[in-house]
Write an enzyme that holds these catalytic residues in place. Structure first.
Site, PDB file in Angstrom:
ATOM      1  N   CYS B  45       0.824  -1.210   0.000  1.00 55.20           N
ATOM      2  CA  CYS B  45       0.000   0.000   0.000  1.00 55.20           C
ATOM      3  C   CYS B  45       0.863   1.267   0.000  1.00 55.20           C
ATOM      4  O   CYS B  45       0.376   2.339  -0.352  1.00 55.20           O
ATOM      5  CB  CYS B  45      -0.973  -0.012   1.170  1.00 55.20           C
ATOM      6  SG  CYS B  45      -0.178  -0.292   2.731  1.00 55.20           S
ATOM      7  N   HIS B  95      19.140   0.668  -1.774  1.00 58.54           N
ATOM      8  CA  HIS B  95      17.719   0.969  -1.601  1.00 58.54           C
ATOM      9  C   HIS B  95      16.952  -0.273  -1.144  1.00 58.54           C
ATOM     10  O   HIS B  95      16.155  -0.205  -0.203  1.00 58.54           O
ATOM     11  CB  HIS B  95      17.138   1.508  -2.917  1.00 58.54           C
ATOM     12  CG  HIS B  95      15.673   1.806  -2.817  1.00 58.54           C
ATOM     13  ND1 HIS B  95      15.180   2.872  -2.092  1.00 58.54           N
ATOM     14  CD2 HIS B  95      14.593   1.148  -3.311  1.00 58.54           C
ATOM     15  CE1 HIS B  95      13.862   2.874  -2.162  1.00 58.54           C
ATOM     16  NE2 HIS B  95      13.477   1.842  -2.892  1.00 58.54           N
TER      17      HIS B  95
END
Lengths: 264, 358
Positions: B45, B95
């Site tokens: 989400c 990352h």
């Protein structure tokens, strides 16, 4: 040679203390395997020391205050090794190690390792009485440590200030169960120790007997209060600390007077 | 071959933008058609990210198009204005390690993202979209995340009011299976807290509300038992946890009326969660032995303490990640050099990642 083993053992316990102190200071405290291993190793060296000293004396090494301190430190470590993992009290090691370092450090520094000029004859009843009583002291020491852990956690919960250590302490109710069981274990052993003291064939020192019974009554009162739910857990925890302090004072008194007046 | 990550997250895109990519987790086939030798889509989400390895450079626009083709919301497929970021090689590795460790999450240190990353990896692996390059990268990412969790306090405590209350209950009672809970007032927050307690094992839940109908409704919804409002003081003799959120103007619980209720429970703690404003419980109750009172401010303060600790731990976590990034790249380049010696290809001078040789 035997003192070297004791120094190594103290260094092992000290390593656990230093690691805990550094971790707590950095705010990333978590009880890990290191503490358990360091304490386990320290315990082995303690056992080796007691074994060598016992062989040299030809009896249980409880002939002076120095040996009594080491035997007590060994009992504390023994009960921790048995109880700590069973009740998931791994953090207890962080509290146990300083007590052992204190006992062994005092024993090593103070001039109390006085050898008797004549060989102390073996007396199995007396040795049983002394060793069982000291293991009972070990259980009371652990109950005292668990009591400190309980009070630390209780205080943080009350004040809403939760420090790093809070997240690694066992739940309050589990800790209280452990305190109760340690008290029962210590109490049963102490009862056996006191009872066996009457059958050693030695004259009974009146003051020591009265003081030992007073400590026994104190623990009996704590357990009775706990059994009938008359004493709150926080007070039981505080009483564990008071009880152990009293027991330790008595132990010192018994050993000191035995050392100055007669052979134990 | 290039290793890259293209995506958008809560840092760069609002929820309307992110929801355009709902369902794009199945875009791996389109991505491979677009030129990716290996591809993995991490869609949660808070983020949609594509991790890929390709011989030739696949543009960000092509990747965005592939994602949109598979999304559940079709809106013409314009991708030029979308706030995508792109990381290549070393930056991409760093990352991913940060994402898996929860450092890039909305709530720093949350652990759900690791589970989501593992799920995305398993799904991509099952569909054959993950090859040796991404396999190695993601396995290392899982290792890094585990190390960050165990070597720092980044996941310490809870950062929401509801979960703080549940965590505290567990710190007091241990297993919650035998705990009896009384919910006083049928408000939304108390329902949420009650549900959180149920999810951790509470089975004996009682609900009491001034309006009996609302109380019964809530009791039914959470699988509890409704208690008439005039009977709640008697319940206090039995319960372990009290959640209160009534709209009473005066305190319902004071030391005076609580003391007789606690008379026969000297060895059982009582945990009171007072989420009402104005408060339902007199703060002096916290001074009573065995009673732990947390009002909304206290719960928020604990949540903020946890969040502050997590923020303090970011530097330690970043250091662990930097160590792993350097080690990962070094291992990759030394392997490439070893391969080049065997095959006779020129050795690599930099840390560029060549997926085919991994």
């Amino acid at each position: 040679m035997d003192r070297d083993l004791l120094i190594i053992s103290t260094i092992c316990f000290l390593a656990a203390v230093v690691r805990t102190a550094v971790a707590v200071r950095a705010g990333v405290f978590r009880p890990g395997r290191f503490n358990f291993l360091a304490i386990g190793l320290g315990f082995l060296f303690q056992a080796a020391f007691l074994s060598i000293r016992g062989h040299a004396l030809g009896r249980c090494p409880l002939t002076n205050l120095f040996e009594v301190f080491i035997f007590l430190a060994w009992s504390v470590a023994l009960i921790y090794m048995l109880v700590g993992p069973a009740y998931r009290l791994s953090l207890m090691g962080a509290f146990t190690a300083p007590l052992v370092v204190l006992l062994q450090g005092l024993a090593l520094i103070a001039p109390i390792d006085v050898r008797h000029p004549v060989k102390v004859p073996a007396n199995s009843s007396l040795e049983f009485h002394a060793s069982v009583s000291l293991v009972a002291y070990g259980a009371f020491a652990l109950a005292c440590i668990a009591g400190v852990m309980y009070l630390v956690q209780e205080r943080q919960l009350k004040t809403h200030q939760l420090r790093s250590i809070f997240y690694h302490l066992p739940p309050l109710t589990d800790l209280f169960t452990a305190i109760t069981r340690l008290l029962w274990l210590g109490f049963i052993l102490y009862t056996v120790g006191i009872a066996s003291g009457f059958f050693t064939g030695q004259p009974l020192p009146y003051v020591q007997v009265v003081a030992a019974i007073a400590v026994w009554l104190l623990y009996a009162a704590i357990l009775q209060g706990r059994y009938f739910r008359r004493i709150a857990p926080k007070r039981v925890a505080a009483l564990c600390i008071i009880g152990f302090s009293a027991a330790l004072t008595l132990l010192w008194g018994i050993t000191f007077s035995a050392q100055t007046h007669s052979v134990p | 071959m290039n290793l890259f990550c293209v995506g958008l997250s809560h840092h760069t895109a609002n929820v309307q933008t992110r929801e355009r990519f709902a369902g794009s987790a199945s875009a791996e086939r389109s991505l491979r058609t677009a030129g990716c030798a290996e591809a993995l889509v991490l869609a949660t989400c808070n983020r949609v990210e594509v991790y890929g390895a390709s011989e030739k450079r696949v543009s960000t626009d092509e990747i965005a198009q592939s994602l949109l083709q598979n999304s559940e919301v079709s809106d013409g497929g314009h991708t030029s204005a979308l706030p995508f970021y792109r990381y290549e090689a070393e930056k991409c590795v760093q990352h991913l390690f940060r994402v898996a460790s929860g450092l890039d999450s909305m709530v720093v240190g949350e652990t759900e993202i690791l589970g989501q990353t593992k799920k995305a990896y398993q799904s991509a692996r099952a569909s054959g979209a993950v090859g040796p390059c991404l396999h190695r990268l993601f396995q290392r990412a899982f290792r890094v995340a585990k190390q960050v969790r165990t070597r720092t306090e980044i996941t310490r405590g809870s950062v929401s009011v509801g979960s703080v209350a549940v965590d505290l209950a567990q710190k007091i009672f241990g297993e919650l299976g035998n705990c009896k809970v009384l919910v006083l007032g049928a408000g939304e927050t108390s329902e949420r807290t009650a549900r959180a307690l149920i999810s951790r094992g509470v089975s004996d839940l009682r609900v009491s509300n001034r309006s009996n109908d609302r109380g019964q409704e809530l009791a039914q919804r959470v699988g509890g038992q409704a208690v008439r409002f005039d009977k709640w003081p008697q319940q206090c003799r039995e319960i372990d946890i009290l959640i209160t959120s009534t709209s009473s103007e005066t305190p319902l619980l004071t030391p005076t009326n609580l003391e007789p209720m606690l008379a026969n429970r000297v060895d059982r703690p009582l945990f009171i969660i007072d989420i009402a404003v104005p408060r339902d419980v007199d703060p002096a109750v916290n001074e009573m032995e065995g009673v732990y009172l947390y009002d909304i401010d206290a719960l928020r303060s604990v949540a903020e303490q946890s969040l502050a600790v997590r923020r303090q731990q970011i530097a330690s976590a970043e250091a662990i990640i930097a160590e792993h990034v350097a080690d990962f790249l070094e291992k990759v380049s030394s392997e490439l050099n070893r391969v080049s010696r065997i095959t006779g290809h020129p050795p690599v001078a930099d840390n560029s990642l060549h997926a085919s040789q991994l």
